[in-house]
Scaffold this active site. Structure first.
Site, PDB file in Angstrom:
ATOM      1  N   LYS A 242      -4.170 -11.273  -8.854  1.00 44.05           N
ATOM      2  CA  LYS A 242      -3.137 -10.271  -9.001  1.00 44.05           C
ATOM      3  C   LYS A 242      -2.103 -10.415  -7.892  1.00 44.05           C
ATOM      4  O   LYS A 242      -2.453 -10.971  -6.856  1.00 44.05           O
ATOM      5  CB  LYS A 242      -3.739  -8.878  -8.986  1.00 44.05           C
ATOM      6  CG  LYS A 242      -4.369  -8.475  -7.645  1.00 44.05           C
ATOM      7  CD  LYS A 242      -4.779  -7.043  -7.698  1.00 44.05           C
ATOM      8  CE  LYS A 242      -3.843  -6.175  -6.936  1.00 44.05           C
ATOM      9  NZ  LYS A 242      -4.138  -6.102  -5.506  1.00 44.05           N
TER      10      LYS A 242
ATOM     11  N   HIS B  95     -11.111  -9.078  -7.531  1.00 47.50           N
ATOM     12  CA  HIS B  95     -12.244  -9.281  -6.614  1.00 47.50           C
ATOM     13  C   HIS B  95     -13.261  -8.139  -6.675  1.00 47.50           C
ATOM     14  O   HIS B  95     -14.402  -8.307  -6.286  1.00 47.50           O
ATOM     15  CB  HIS B  95     -11.768  -9.561  -5.183  1.00 47.50           C
ATOM     16  CG  HIS B  95     -11.332  -8.359  -4.414  1.00 47.50           C
ATOM     17  ND1 HIS B  95     -10.111  -7.775  -4.596  1.00 47.50           N
ATOM     18  CD2 HIS B  95     -11.957  -7.623  -3.463  1.00 47.50           C
ATOM     19  CE1 HIS B  95     -10.005  -6.735  -3.780  1.00 47.50           C
ATOM     20  NE2 HIS B  95     -11.107  -6.613  -3.080  1.00 47.50           N
TER      21      HIS B  95
ATOM     22  N   HIS C 194      -8.365  -2.840 -10.297  1.00 48.75           N
ATOM     23  CA  HIS C 194      -9.703  -2.509  -9.807  1.00 48.75           C
ATOM     24  C   HIS C 194     -10.297  -1.246 -10.455  1.00 48.75           C
ATOM     25  O   HIS C 194     -11.429  -1.253 -10.931  1.00 48.75           O
ATOM     26  CB  HIS C 194      -9.696  -2.306  -8.286  1.00 48.75           C
ATOM     27  CG  HIS C 194      -9.082  -3.444  -7.521  1.00 48.75           C
ATOM     28  ND1 HIS C 194      -9.210  -4.750  -7.903  1.00 48.75           N
ATOM     29  CD2 HIS C 194      -8.337  -3.477  -6.388  1.00 48.75           C
ATOM     30  CE1 HIS C 194      -8.575  -5.534  -7.038  1.00 48.75           C
ATOM     31  NE2 HIS C 194      -8.031  -4.783  -6.115  1.00 48.75           N
TER      32      HIS C 194
ATOM     33  N   GLU D  79      -9.335   4.156   1.010  1.00 47.03           N
ATOM     34  CA  GLU D  79      -9.211   3.230   2.150  1.00 47.03           C
ATOM     35  C   GLU D  79      -8.649   3.983   3.346  1.00 47.03           C
ATOM     36  O   GLU D  79      -7.856   4.921   3.169  1.00 47.03           O
ATOM     37  CB  GLU D  79      -8.210   2.127   1.813  1.00 47.03           C
ATOM     38  CG  GLU D  79      -8.578   1.293   0.626  1.00 47.03           C
ATOM     39  CD  GLU D  79      -7.556   0.186   0.433  1.00 47.03           C
ATOM     40  OE1 GLU D  79      -7.720  -0.858   1.056  1.00 47.03           O
ATOM     41  OE2 GLU D  79      -6.589   0.392  -0.314  1.00 47.03           O
TER      42      GLU D  79
ATOM     43  N   LYS E  38     -17.969  -7.761  -6.453  1.00 48.72           N
ATOM     44  CA  LYS E  38     -18.745  -6.941  -5.498  1.00 48.72           C
ATOM     45  C   LYS E  38     -20.158  -6.731  -6.038  1.00 48.72           C
ATOM     46  O   LYS E  38     -20.344  -6.511  -7.228  1.00 48.72           O
ATOM     47  CB  LYS E  38     -18.047  -5.598  -5.265  1.00 48.72           C
ATOM     48  CG  LYS E  38     -16.758  -5.757  -4.453  1.00 48.72           C
ATOM     49  CD  LYS E  38     -16.144  -4.416  -4.126  1.00 48.72           C
ATOM     50  CE  LYS E  38     -14.751  -4.574  -3.526  1.00 48.72           C
ATOM     51  NZ  LYS E  38     -14.720  -4.729  -2.086  1.00 48.72           N
TER      52      LYS E  38
ATOM     53  N   LYS F  20      -4.476   5.189   0.173  1.00 49.20           N
ATOM     54  CA  LYS F  20      -4.494   4.606   1.515  1.00 49.20           C
ATOM     55  C   LYS F  20      -4.460   5.751   2.516  1.00 49.20           C
ATOM     56  O   LYS F  20      -4.016   6.844   2.206  1.00 49.20           O
ATOM     57  CB  LYS F  20      -3.285   3.687   1.705  1.00 49.20           C
ATOM     58  CG  LYS F  20      -3.304   2.503   0.734  1.00 49.20           C
ATOM     59  CD  LYS F  20      -2.858   1.226   1.409  1.00 49.20           C
ATOM     60  CE  LYS F  20      -2.895   0.039   0.471  1.00 49.20           C
ATOM     61  NZ  LYS F  20      -4.126  -0.761   0.576  1.00 49.20           N
TER      62      LYS F  20
HETATM   63  C1  BG6 Z   1      -6.403  -5.350  -2.891  1.00 51.11           C
HETATM   64  C2  BG6 Z   1      -5.188  -4.514  -2.675  1.00 51.11           C
HETATM   65  O1  BG6 Z   1      -6.438  -5.836  -4.209  1.00 51.11           O
HETATM   66  O2  BG6 Z   1      -7.580  -4.585  -2.652  1.00 51.11           O
HETATM   67  C3  BG6 Z   1      -5.181  -3.947  -1.273  1.00 51.11           C
HETATM   68  O3  BG6 Z   1      -4.016  -5.294  -2.883  1.00 51.11           O
HETATM   69  C4  BG6 Z   1      -6.478  -3.228  -0.992  1.00 51.11           C
HETATM   70  O4  BG6 Z   1      -4.079  -3.064  -1.091  1.00 51.11           O
HETATM   71  C5  BG6 Z   1      -7.669  -4.096  -1.331  1.00 51.11           C
HETATM   72  O5  BG6 Z   1      -6.490  -2.888   0.383  1.00 51.11           O
HETATM   73  C6  BG6 Z   1      -8.966  -3.325  -1.227  1.00 51.11           C
HETATM   74  O6  BG6 Z   1     -10.039  -4.212  -1.364  1.00 51.11           O
HETATM   75  P1  BG6 Z   1     -11.444  -3.910  -0.672  1.00 51.11           P
HETATM   76  O7  BG6 Z   1     -12.322  -5.027  -1.135  1.00 51.11           O
HETATM   77  O8  BG6 Z   1     -11.203  -3.911   0.797  1.00 51.11           O
HETATM   78  O9  BG6 Z   1     -11.872  -2.571  -1.175  1.00 51.11           O
END
Ligand code: BG6
Length: 493
Positions: free
Chosen positions: A149, A179, A241, A217, A183, A340
């Protein structure tokens, strides 16, 4: 937590954008871990390619430094690093000219092995790379393309990107990474649902009251303001996600774990999502943008102070209520939220079951709290099933709310693999189950586009929330309006 190690056959991984951030922070460390575990067969090659002029040796040094900076101290083994970086090669090339392509072609040679082309570059270059790979005869039966992405910023741009890479690669050769699907707990969700007979009979509107998916986050935009300000939480997190998580919770049992069986089921969920548009966005969505505040007692700036456009209306927090219009889920809302600069980093899925149908206990027994299943993706990965029991000891019957707690770290020890470890080698194994198919990506945008259009058609701006809080108060109202509350771990105690 790493289980059985089955080596994969020798491969060539070509990472375009090999000296970039993604390569340094995620791809090289993930491949190192797989190599240190003995999963990468000798003779495999990792070929970095980008515009920078580097020798093979300089790129090996870059890779070694990336490992030492982004892998934990206990995983560092200098002998293993030396073996691993011995697999590294480098070609300086340009997506927009012939420069470097003959050298890459020569280095790759004629051997019939799996070749993965990882485009760790901006999407505007996907077409150029695919075209040059084709023009140089580098796309063979066993070649694969890996992209990440953002796959588009709306349905039309996603279609355009899919079309351009689809011109040169078959769909079975394209691996679109989300991604989150790599997980551990996300895969565990499938194990929990489909390797146990216990949950599936309850997994529907007769027994489930609602579902919550939270991805919070503590980080801000971390120097990615240019990208983030055009995306916001809806494009950056929800379109991919969060919707992927929703699909895995809501999908019907697939016939098998085969890539298309799983993706067919996810696609059906996306197609059943009730549209949110200007007629109902106000009741079903909340947008927020953080103002200055603090995370863990450390003062942090407002979003607008981290980006260039001081008048930006980009949402850094989104909460929404999604309804899935099918037999299994009619009447069961899925509440999603992501933001965030939240107070804590937590990603979890909560399945809230309905109350017991009839209370046989006296008032002295206390309230009976409905069962809740909590899948914690990060941190402290694990699964908790909350149930009611009798408070132990003599005296009357008093009820107590407790969790059957399966912490993966406590139960299995060891480290939890990073999502990229699994995904990068799945590409080599040719396993597409954890990758998004073209139609899935497009169906997700089809649902997201009207939400963005609805927001853009009003004068309303995202509500401010103080950095370090759980988003604007409207997020609480979104769920309390339905007599429900967001799950907080301390509620349970
Ligand atoms: C990414 C986003 O796909 O996922 C980021 O672009 C985000 O903004 C991140 O911080 C979060 O991934 P994880 O694995 O840290 O939860």
């Amino acid at each position: 937590m790493t289980s059985q190690i089955i080596p994969v056959e020798a491969f060539d991984y070509v990472v375009f954008g090999g000296t970039g951030d993604l390569s340094e922070r995620k791809l090289i460390p993930a491949l190192y871990r797989r190599s240190a575990d003995g999963q990468i067969t000798a003779g495999s090659r990792i070929i970095g390619a980008s515009r920078a002029e580097l020798s093979h040796e300089e790129f090996r040094k870059f890779a070694g430094d990336a490992i030492r900076s982004h892998v934990s101290a206990e995983e560092i083994d200098e002998t293993k690093i030396a073996d691993f970086i011995g697999m590294f090669y480098y070609i300086s090339l340009d997506a927009k000219s012939d420069k470097g392509w003959a050298a890459l072609t020569e280095l790759l040679g004629d051997e019939d092995r799996v070749r993965a082309y990882y485009l760790a570059v901006g999407p505007s270059l996907f077409g150029d790379f695919a075209e040059r790979l084709h023009a140089n005869g580098l796309i063979r039966e066993r070649s694969r393309l890996v992209i990440e992405k953002p796959i588009g910023t709306d349905l039309q741009s996603a279609r355009d990107l899919n079309k351009i890479v689809g011109k040169y690669f078959h769909e079975e050769q394209i691996y679109r990474i989300d991604h989150y699907l790599g997980k551990e707990t996300v895969q565990n969700l499938m194990a929990l649902r489909f390797a146990n007979a216990l949950y599936e009979p309850l997994w529907n509107s007769a027994h489930v009251d609602h579902v919550q998916i939270t991805v919070a986050e503590t980080l801000g935009v971390e120097g990615r303001g240019g990208y983030y300000d055009k995306s916001g939480a809806i494009r950056d997190m929800v379109q991919n996600h969060l919707l992927q998580l929703l699909c895995l919770v809501a999908m019907e049992p697939p016939a098998s774990m085969d890539g298309d069986s799983v993706r067919d089921e996810k696609l059906k969920v996306l197609r059943c999502l009730e549209p949110i548009n200007s007629s109902n966005a106000a009741e079903n969505t909340v947008r927020g943008q953080y103002s200055a505040g603090a995370n863990d007692g450390v003062a942090v700036p407002a979003y607008l102070d981290e980006i260039e456009d001081k008048g930006s209306n980009t949402a850094t927090f989104v909460a929404l209520k999604a309804n899935i219009q099918n037999w299994r889920w009619a009447g069961v809302p899925f509440y999603l939220r992501t933001g965030k600069r939240m107070p804590t980093r937590v990603s979890e899925i909560v399945i809230q079951f309905k109350p017991a149908p009839h209370n046989i206990f006296t008032e002295d027994a206390g309230n009976s709290i409905s069962n809740r299943l909590v899948l914690r993706l990060q941190p402290d990965e694990g699964v908790k099933q909350w149930i009611m029991i009798k408070d132990p000891g003599p005296g009357g019957m008093r009820l107590r709310h407790v969790s059957l707690d399966m912490s993966f770290a406590d139960s299995f020890g060891g480290r939890s693999p990073d999502a990229y470890e699994r995904l990068l080698l799945d590409v080599i194994r040719g396993n597409q189950t954890l990758f998004m198919r073209r139609d899935e990506v497009e169906a997700a945008w089809k649902w997201i586009d009207p939400i963005i259009e609805a927001w853009e058609s009003t004068d309303e701006k995202p509500k401010k929330y103080v950095a370090g809080s759980w988003g604007p108060s409207d997020s609480v109202k979104l769920i309390s309006h339905d007599d429900r509350t967001w799950h907080e771990e301390h509620d349970e105690e």
